[in-house]
Design a protein around this motif. Structure first.
Motif, PDB file in Angstrom:
ATOM      1  N   PHE A  57      38.954  20.310 -40.236  1.00  0.00           N
ATOM      2  CA  PHE A  57      37.632  20.208 -40.860  1.00  0.00           C
ATOM      3  C   PHE A  57      36.567  21.018 -40.116  1.00  0.00           C
ATOM      4  CE2 PHE A  57      40.033  16.349 -41.826  1.00  0.00           C
ATOM      5  CZ  PHE A  57      39.990  16.371 -43.215  1.00  0.00           C
ATOM      6  N   LYS A  58      37.012  22.003 -39.360  1.00  0.00           N
ATOM      7  CA  LYS A  58      36.044  22.902 -38.722  1.00  0.00           C
ATOM      8  C   LYS A  58      35.289  23.679 -39.802  1.00  0.00           C
ATOM      9  CE  LYS A  58      38.264  23.635 -34.245  1.00  0.00           C
ATOM     10  NZ  LYS A  58      38.867  24.622 -33.320  1.00  0.00           N
ATOM     11  N   GLY A  59      33.992  23.791 -39.633  1.00  0.00           N
ATOM     12  CA  GLY A  59      33.180  24.482 -40.621  1.00  0.00           C
ATOM     13  C   GLY A  59      32.749  23.618 -41.783  1.00  0.00           C
ATOM     14  N   LEU A  60      33.027  22.315 -41.705  1.00  0.00           N
ATOM     15  CA  LEU A  60      32.690  21.425 -42.814  1.00  0.00           C
ATOM     16  C   LEU A  60      31.183  21.267 -42.995  1.00  0.00           C
ATOM     17  CD1 LEU A  60      33.514  19.462 -45.040  1.00  0.00           C
ATOM     18  CD2 LEU A  60      33.671  17.653 -43.296  1.00  0.00           C
ATOM     19  N   ALA A  61      30.440  21.132 -41.881  1.00  0.00           N
ATOM     20  CA  ALA A  61      28.987  20.910 -41.969  1.00  0.00           C
ATOM     21  C   ALA A  61      28.264  22.049 -42.696  1.00  0.00           C
ATOM     22  CB  ALA A  61      28.402  20.701 -40.575  1.00  0.00           C
ATOM     23  N   PRO A  62      28.470  23.314 -42.300  1.00  0.00           N
ATOM     24  CA  PRO A  62      27.798  24.388 -43.048  1.00  0.00           C
ATOM     25  C   PRO A  62      28.273  24.509 -44.484  1.00  0.00           C
ATOM     26  CG  PRO A  62      29.326  25.304 -41.429  1.00  0.00           C
ATOM     27  CD  PRO A  62      29.186  23.851 -41.120  1.00  0.00           C
ATOM     28  N   ARG A  63      29.528  24.134 -44.752  1.00  0.00           N
ATOM     29  CA  ARG A  63      30.007  24.202 -46.132  1.00  0.00           C
ATOM     30  C   ARG A  63      29.344  23.132 -46.987  1.00  0.00           C
ATOM     31  NH1 ARG A  63      36.079  23.643 -48.668  1.00  0.00           N
ATOM     32  NH2 ARG A  63      35.577  24.697 -50.626  1.00  0.00           N
ATOM     33  N   LEU A  64      29.128  21.948 -46.429  1.00  0.00           N
ATOM     34  CA  LEU A  64      28.408  20.899 -47.155  1.00  0.00           C
ATOM     35  C   LEU A  64      26.969  21.325 -47.427  1.00  0.00           C
ATOM     36  CD1 LEU A  64      29.677  17.662 -45.360  1.00  0.00           C
ATOM     37  CD2 LEU A  64      30.218  18.419 -47.687  1.00  0.00           C
ATOM     38  N   CYS A  65      26.357  21.992 -46.447  1.00  0.00           N
ATOM     39  CA  CYS A  65      24.993  22.506 -46.647  1.00  0.00           C
ATOM     40  C   CYS A  65      24.976  23.521 -47.778  1.00  0.00           C
ATOM     41  CB  CYS A  65      24.475  23.150 -45.356  1.00  0.00           C
ATOM     42  SG  CYS A  65      24.155  22.007 -44.003  1.00  0.00           S
ATOM     43  N   ALA A  66      25.961  24.416 -47.782  1.00  0.00           N
ATOM     44  CA  ALA A  66      26.031  25.437 -48.823  1.00  0.00           C
ATOM     45  C   ALA A  66      26.222  24.810 -50.197  1.00  0.00           C
ATOM     46  CB  ALA A  66      27.166  26.412 -48.523  1.00  0.00           C
ATOM     47  N   GLY A  67      27.098  23.802 -50.269  1.00  0.00           N
ATOM     48  CA  GLY A  67      27.352  23.149 -51.546  1.00  0.00           C
ATOM     49  C   GLY A  67      26.132  22.432 -52.088  1.00  0.00           C
ATOM     50  N   THR A  68      25.431  21.711 -51.204  1.00  0.00           N
ATOM     51  CA  THR A  68      24.250  20.961 -51.633  1.00  0.00           C
ATOM     52  C   THR A  68      23.117  21.880 -52.064  1.00  0.00           C
ATOM     53  OG1 THR A  68      24.824  19.177 -50.087  1.00  0.00           O
ATOM     54  CG2 THR A  68      22.561  19.225 -50.938  1.00  0.00           C
ATOM     55  N   ILE A  69      22.803  22.859 -51.212  1.00  0.00           N
ATOM     56  CA  ILE A  69      21.709  23.787 -51.524  1.00  0.00           C
ATOM     57  C   ILE A  69      22.063  24.644 -52.738  1.00  0.00           C
ATOM     58  CG2 ILE A  69      20.365  25.734 -50.651  1.00  0.00           C
ATOM     59  CD1 ILE A  69      20.730  24.584 -47.849  1.00  0.00           C
ATOM     60  N   GLY A  70      23.302  25.075 -52.827  1.00  0.00           N
ATOM     61  CA  GLY A  70      23.716  25.901 -53.955  1.00  0.00           C
ATOM     62  C   GLY A  70      23.580  25.169 -55.282  1.00  0.00           C
ATOM     63  N   THR A  71      23.949  23.896 -55.303  1.00  0.00           N
ATOM     64  CA  THR A  71      23.821  23.096 -56.530  1.00  0.00           C
ATOM     65  C   THR A  71      22.365  22.947 -56.940  1.00  0.00           C
ATOM     66  OG1 THR A  71      25.834  21.852 -55.993  1.00  0.00           O
ATOM     67  CG2 THR A  71      24.323  20.861 -57.589  1.00  0.00           C
ATOM     68  N   LEU A  72      21.498  22.700 -55.960  1.00  0.00           N
ATOM     69  CA  LEU A  72      20.071  22.540 -56.253  1.00  0.00           C
ATOM     70  C   LEU A  72      19.460  23.835 -56.785  1.00  0.00           C
ATOM     71  CD1 LEU A  72      18.950  20.414 -53.157  1.00  0.00           C
ATOM     72  CD2 LEU A  72      19.270  19.626 -55.505  1.00  0.00           C
ATOM     73  N   VAL A  73      19.777  24.962 -56.138  1.00  0.00           N
ATOM     74  CA  VAL A  73      19.235  26.252 -56.566  1.00  0.00           C
ATOM     75  C   VAL A  73      19.757  26.617 -57.952  1.00  0.00           C
ATOM     76  CG1 VAL A  73      19.207  28.724 -56.089  1.00  0.00           C
ATOM     77  CG2 VAL A  73      18.898  27.098 -54.224  1.00  0.00           C
ATOM     78  N   HIS A  74      21.046  26.415 -58.165  1.00  0.00           N
ATOM     79  CA  HIS A  74      21.657  26.733 -59.457  1.00  0.00           C
ATOM     80  C   HIS A  74      20.992  25.940 -60.579  1.00  0.00           C
ATOM     81  CE1 HIS A  74      24.734  26.386 -62.651  1.00  0.00           C
ATOM     82  NE2 HIS A  74      25.072  27.625 -62.306  1.00  0.00           N
ATOM     83  N   SER A  75      20.817  24.658 -60.370  1.00  0.00           N
ATOM     84  CA  SER A  75      20.205  23.809 -61.390  1.00  0.00           C
ATOM     85  C   SER A  75      18.749  24.188 -61.639  1.00  0.00           C
ATOM     86  CB  SER A  75      20.293  22.330 -60.967  1.00  0.00           C
ATOM     87  OG  SER A  75      21.626  21.940 -60.788  1.00  0.00           O
ATOM     88  N   ARG A  76      18.029  24.491 -60.562  1.00  0.00           N
ATOM     89  CA  ARG A  76      16.614  24.836 -60.701  1.00  0.00           C
ATOM     90  C   ARG A  76      16.431  26.152 -61.460  1.00  0.00           C
ATOM     91  NH1 ARG A  76      11.850  23.262 -58.202  1.00  0.00           N
ATOM     92  NH2 ARG A  76      10.156  24.176 -59.443  1.00  0.00           N
ATOM     93  N   VAL A  77      17.256  27.139 -61.154  1.00  0.00           N
ATOM     94  CA  VAL A  77      17.145  28.427 -61.841  1.00  0.00           C
ATOM     95  C   VAL A  77      17.465  28.279 -63.321  1.00  0.00           C
ATOM     96  CG1 VAL A  77      18.074  30.770 -62.005  1.00  0.00           C
ATOM     97  CG2 VAL A  77      17.617  29.766 -59.768  1.00  0.00           C
ATOM     98  N   LEU A  78      18.508  27.513 -63.657  1.00  0.00           N
ATOM     99  CA  LEU A  78      18.833  27.279 -65.066  1.00  0.00           C
ATOM    100  C   LEU A  78      17.704  26.559 -65.778  1.00  0.00           C
ATOM    101  CD1 LEU A  78      22.609  26.246 -65.110  1.00  0.00           C
ATOM    102  CD2 LEU A  78      21.603  28.378 -65.905  1.00  0.00           C
ATOM    103  N   GLN A  79      17.097  25.602 -65.074  1.00  0.00           N
ATOM    104  CA  GLN A  79      15.989  24.848 -65.667  1.00  0.00           C
ATOM    105  C   GLN A  79      14.782  25.747 -65.914  1.00  0.00           C
ATOM    106  OE1 GLN A  79      14.730  21.557 -63.252  1.00  0.00           O
ATOM    107  NE2 GLN A  79      13.223  20.835 -64.742  1.00  0.00           N
ATOM    108  N   GLU A  80      14.499  26.618 -64.962  1.00  0.00           N
ATOM    109  CA  GLU A  80      13.350  27.514 -65.103  1.00  0.00           C
ATOM    110  C   GLU A  80      13.570  28.541 -66.208  1.00  0.00           C
ATOM    111  OE1 GLU A  80      10.396  27.517 -63.630  1.00  0.00           O
ATOM    112  OE2 GLU A  80      10.882  25.682 -62.535  1.00  0.00           O
TER     113      GLU A  80
END
Length: 278
Positions: A57-80
């Motif tokens: 599970f090395k690298g899990l923390a930055p991958r979780l950050c990427a997944g969370t932020i990516g989902t938020l950005v993706h949803s926001r751009v589609l909404q806009e």
């Protein structure tokens, strides 16, 4: 994401050419004896033996950050961007408009989260040289900025973006063609059949664009100070285009694309001391 992180280790290590276990004689799907490379379970057992279960599970923390932020950005751009489709548009034009909106949303999410993707890969590749250069998200950010500047956070971004965009358009256009010309709308369970065709075309598109993902991941760790990204383990590529050309010339454009049934490369010799093929 937590469970898939363990699978991602074999995927990344095989992409950079690291093979700590020699090929062994096994049988393929047709029962014929062939030399095979260790699959996920053998590789995972090897990692656990050296680093314990935490090594998976090395690298899990930055991958979780990427997944969370990516989902938020993706949803926001589609909404806009909104859904401004007109009812009188043809089905093809609707698919084109939806694909364009999705392309913008995915691209924005990829650009924003790529620094975390780079950190994730480098945290995992440290296993090859038993290094501890990238020990956490914040420490990794400081290390990359000091050594490579802002551009270091976006190593391998261009081929990753190209692969995502091409894969998206291929998937959606092929699915539209199949749903429009190959399927009868009067068929029962039409919704499930269309979802199935979307999944099949997505898999086909990902296979065709796999070289972009391979080149992107190699460039993310290329010449970053880790053994897995430096000679003799890997060439120091001056650009992603040169990386592509080198892999193509060597016949390695599909390297690392399998987790389980991994064939021994044809015409390659396994070097026990360097744990890779030449």
């Amino acid at each position: 994401t937590v469970l898939s992180q363990a699978f991602k280790h074999l995927f990344i290590y095989s992409q950079v050419g690291h093979e700590p276990l020699p090929p062994s004689l096994g049988r393929n799907l047709f029962g014929r004896q062939v030399y095979q490379l260790p699959g996920f379970f053998a590789y995972a057992k090897h990692i656990v033996k050296i680093d314990g279960k935490a090594g998976l599970f090395k690298g899990l923390a930055p991958r979780l950050c990427a997944g969370t932020i990516g989902t938020l950005v993706h949803s926001r751009v589609l909404q806009e961007s909104g859904n401004s489709q007109k009812e009188d548009l043809s089905s093809l034009q609707q698919v084109v408009n939806e694909t364009a909106r999705e392309m913008v949303a995915r691209s924005c999410a990829t650009i924003v989260t790529h620094p975390f993707h780079v950190i994730t890969l480098r945290c995992m590749v440290q296993f090859i040289g038993r290094e501890t250069k990238y020990s956490g998200v914040f420490d990794s950010v400081v290390t990359i900025y000091k050594e490579e500047g802002i551009l270091g956070f976006f190593a391998g971004l261009i081929p990753r973006l190209l692969g995502d965009v091409i894969s998206l358009w291929l998937c959606n256009m092929l699915a539209h063609v199949i749903n429009t010309y190959a399927l009868d709308n009067s068929m029962s369970h039409m919704g499930e059949i269309k979802n199935c065709s979307q999944a099949v075309t997505g898999f086909f598109a990902s296979m065709l664009t796999y070289p972009f993902l391979l080149v992107s991941n190699l460039m993310a760790v290329n010449n970053c100070g880790l053994a897995g990204g430096l000679p003799p383990s890997a060439p120091a590529y001056p650009s992603w285009v040169e990386c592509w050309r080198t892999l193509s010339r060597e016949g390695n454009m599909s390297r690392g694309n399998s987790l389980f049934f991994r064939k021994m490369p044809v015409g390659k010799r396994y070097a026990v001391d360097q744990k890779r093929f030449f």
